[in-house]
Structure formats: C-alpha cells, structure tokens
Design an enzyme around this catalytic site. Structure first.
Site, PDB file in Angstrom:
ATOM      1  CE  LYS A 180      34.776  -2.818  74.748  1.00 46.66           C
ATOM      2  NZ  LYS A 180      34.662  -1.398  74.151  1.00 46.66           N
TER       3      LYS A 180
HETATM    4  C1  LIG Z   1      29.713  -1.868  78.004  1.00 43.73           C
HETATM    5  C2  LIG Z   1      29.561  -1.138  76.053  1.00 43.73           C
HETATM    6  N1  LIG Z   1      28.551  -1.955  75.114  1.00 43.73           N
HETATM    7  C3  LIG Z   1      28.677  -1.686  74.271  1.00 43.73           C
HETATM    8  C4  LIG Z   1      29.779  -0.840  73.387  1.00 43.73           C
HETATM    9  C5  LIG Z   1      30.235  -0.835  72.044  1.00 43.73           C
HETATM   10  O1  LIG Z   1      30.970  -0.891  71.360  1.00 43.73           O
HETATM   11  P1  LIG Z   1      31.231   0.087  70.253  1.00 43.73           P
HETATM   12  O2  LIG Z   1      32.770   0.780  70.838  1.00 43.73           O
HETATM   13  O3  LIG Z   1      31.906  -1.518  69.855  1.00 43.73           O
HETATM   14  O4  LIG Z   1      30.431  -0.078  68.937  1.00 43.73           O
HETATM   15  C6  LIG Z   1      31.140  -0.395  74.858  1.00 43.73           C
HETATM   16  C7  LIG Z   1      32.336   0.131  74.017  1.00 43.73           C
HETATM   17  O5  LIG Z   1      32.937   0.776  74.245  1.00 43.73           O
HETATM   18  C8  LIG Z   1      30.872  -0.939  75.506  1.00 43.73           C
HETATM   19  O6  LIG Z   1      31.780  -0.411  76.687  1.00 43.73           O
END
Ligand SMILES: Cc1ncc(COP(=O)(O)O)c(C=O)c1O
Length: 370
Positions: A180
């Site tokens: 990210k």
């Molecule tokens: C649009 C979106 N929402 C939620 C998430 C979830 O984040 P995490 O990977 O930190 O759980 C991601 C992760 O890639 C994402 O792209």
C-alpha cells in the site's frame, strides 16, 4: 521480472523496529499510540484507531455501527473481497452495485437505486486512490439515515476538495499491507468522527476488554480487567507501528514519485490504439495502482506480452458477484462485467527507476502498435 508492486523499506524502518525490541514491549503500546497520533494529525481526523489489517478495520467498523443479520450493505462488486467477507462475517447481506466506467469508483446513481428499508451502510471504495464523490454520497446517506464506511485501503494520503480522505465521512478504513501507499508490514486503521464509536472500536480490538494492558500498567492492580463488549484480537503491534511511523514521515515523497510515474504513463499512453486511460485528476490523488483498459478482447494477450518483456502486471479485481461464495447475492452488473475483462494493472511503486518506467512504456507501446 519487474514486479507490479513493492514496498519501499530499509534501514530507517529497521532502526525503529530495533527500538521496540530494546523495550521488550512487542504488542500494543507506545509506538501504536504514537502512530495513531501521527495519523490523526496527518489526516485531520477526530479519532484514529490502529488495527492489524485493512480487512479487520472494515469488519470492526461495520460491527461497531451495529451492522448484523438482516442488514444490507451496498458496495461495488469490483473491489477486493475483504469488504465483502467483512459483511458476510457479521451475517449481513452484501448488495453489489455498479461502478463508473471512467473512474472505477462506485456508480452513485446505481447505488441509490439499490437502497431499501434494510440498507444500513454503504461501503464505497476510493479506487486506486481516486476519491469518490463524497458530497453526493454523504448527502444520499444522510437523507436515508445510512452510515458510510469508506474502504480507503487504496487511498491513504488522497484528498477530496482539500480535505484528506479520513477526515470527511463517518468511518474510513485504511490498509497498510506490504504494497500500500505506506506499509506497516501488515496493518490497518479506522478514522472515525464519532467519539463513542471510536471508543467502541478501541474496546472491540482487544477482545472487548475495557482497558488494554498498556493502559493498565500504571494501575496498582494491573492484572485486573473487565470484558465489557463482544470483541476480537485485532490490535496493531508495536513492531508494525514502528514501521508505520517511519513510513508516514516519508509519505509526501512517496506520493510525489507515484504521481510522477503516473504522469509519465498518461503522457505515453494517451494517443495509443487499443488502450483507454481512466479519468483520474491527479492533483488530489495519492495513486496506489495504475490501471489501463485494453479494448478488443486483448487484455490477457497484453499481459502475456508484457511478461515476455520482463514486466509483471495484474488484474484488480475479479468482481465479487461472480465469485463462488457470493453467487447467491449476484445481480446483473453489465458495466462491471464488461470492464473487468479489460483492466490491467501496470507496475507502480516508489522505488521504480526511470529505466523501469521506460521499460513499461516501451513494452505497452510495442504491444499497441503490433
Ligand atoms: C480495496 C481493498 N479493501 C480492503 C483491503 C484489505 O486490506 P488488508 O490486506 O490490509 O487486509 C484491500 C487489500 O488489498 C483492498 O485492496
């Protein structure tokens, strides 16, 4: 192979993690508090609560607002499955809606048509870091008494009309996973406007315990705790927060470089045949991913061609309504079904060299001129 995503981490992050090792307090403690305060200042948010992933941020936010069985949550189908799994985990019902083909953000007109008496929340996604039309969304939500839980996993550092994403709506969920805009290794956070909801989330992230062990350490009876609400083990650790603290100090240079690369891509691809660019205004966008539309049914062919040139690419995402687990909730979504077959994600990360950028541009151009 040039990767599509990569974190930019090094000795500064290691030094900060070393400090955590020296204290011996690896779990949630002063670094988490410091990271939360830094985020609060940076975002201009009322409250920020750090958790262990972006997925748990979404889950705990929905839970804190009381979303549960029988409730409907409207969200685009074209997104990562994390949001949908969070809705399902609470036995609520995901209601999939369309996206705007020019931005990949939620189609607000289509969303509004899907509101029923059971709709309790809307979960828009700021796709690739480009902010949704928050004025319209909040207006519709306000009139229908629906909470807006923003999935801002892609949008840490982005703004909307001069205000940072995270300082505008009811609850905004961020992800700090390895690829990210900033990373904690793994991590997440919720920016919340309502103090009572923020306090609920703080308790829920530590199994519903009224005071976490860091808060209790100065009590005479530091072993005493009370479980006051249903909760999860979702807190962030000091190790992850230490990485986030250093990354947050670097955010502006990360954003500047990502914007620079996107501008180069846009200039190179604008007049090519067989591809279409998205209509993203970069001035307020902290770009997380760069996506192109490949027309004429040639997306997979382009991905194979790029791989043959040493360039990795991806597809973000396969729509959720065609996933086996969510098929019972599948409406017809003609735009989503057309767009997802055309999208390709090109490499974009801070440490890409100018030569890497040139390689991507040359390879895409060669494919389009074939
Ligand atoms: C649009 C979106 N929402 C939620 C998430 C979830 O984040 P995490 O990977 O930190 O759980 C991601 C992760 O890639 C994402 O792209």
């Amino acid at each position: 192979m040039l990767q599509a995503h990569r974190p930019s981490i090094g000795n500064e992050e290691l030094e900060e993690v070393k400090k955590v090792f020296e204290t011996g307090w690896l779990g949630m403690g002063s670094q988490v508090l410091e990271f939360e305060n830094m985020m609060k200042d940076y975002l201009g948010a009322c409250n920020v609560v750090a958790v262990n992933t972006g997925t748990t941020a979404l889950h705990i936010a929905l839970d804190a607002y009381g979303i549960g069985p029988g409730d409907e949550v409207i969200t685009p189908s074209l997104t990562f499955c994390a949001g949908i799994q969070s809705i399902i985990a609470l036995n609520a019902t995901p209601v999939f809606c369309e996206i705007d083909p020019d931005t990949l953000n939620i189609d607000i007109t289509d969303m509004e048509k899907r509101i029923t008496s059971k709709t309790k929340a809307i979960m828009p996604v700021h796709y690739c870091g480009y902010a949704c039309d928050m004025d319209k969304l909040l207006d519709i939500a306000g009139r229908n008494k629906i909470v807006v839980i923003e999935d801002a996993a892609h949008a840490f550092g982005s703004s909307y009309k001069g205000r940072k994403i995270g300082s505008i709506g009811d609850a905004t969920c961020f992800s700090f996973d390895p690829i990210k805009n900033i990373t904690c290794g793994e991590g997440g956070a919720i920016a919340v406007s309502d103090d009572v909801i923020a306090e609920k989330i703080r308790k829920k992230r530590v199994l519903g315990i009224s005071k976490d062990s860091w808060q209790r350490q100065e009590n005479t009876q530091s072993w005493f705790y009370e479980v006051v609400t249903p909760g999860y083990r979702y807190h962030m650790s000091n190790i992850n927060a230490a990485i986030g603290i250093v990354q947050l100090r670097k955010i502006q240079k990360f954003i500047d470089r990502r914007r620079f690369i996107v501008e180069k891509y846009n200039a190179a691809f604008r007049n090519l045949n067989h591809v279409k660019m998205f209509n993203w205004d970069l001035s307020e966008m902290a770009p997380f991913m760069y996506i192109l539309r490949v027309t004429g049914g040639r997306r997979d062919e382009m991905m194979n061609f790029l791989a043959s040139k040493g360039v990795a690419s991806g597809v973000h995402y396969i729509p959720n309504h065609i996933q086996p687990l969510f098929k019972d909730y599948a409406p017809e979504l003609a735009v989503t079904e057309m767009i997802w077959k055309e999208i390709v994600t090109l490499p974009l990360f801070y440490d890409m060299t100018d030569e890497d950028v040139t390689l991507v541009i040359r390879s895409v151009t060669e494919f389009c001129n074939k």
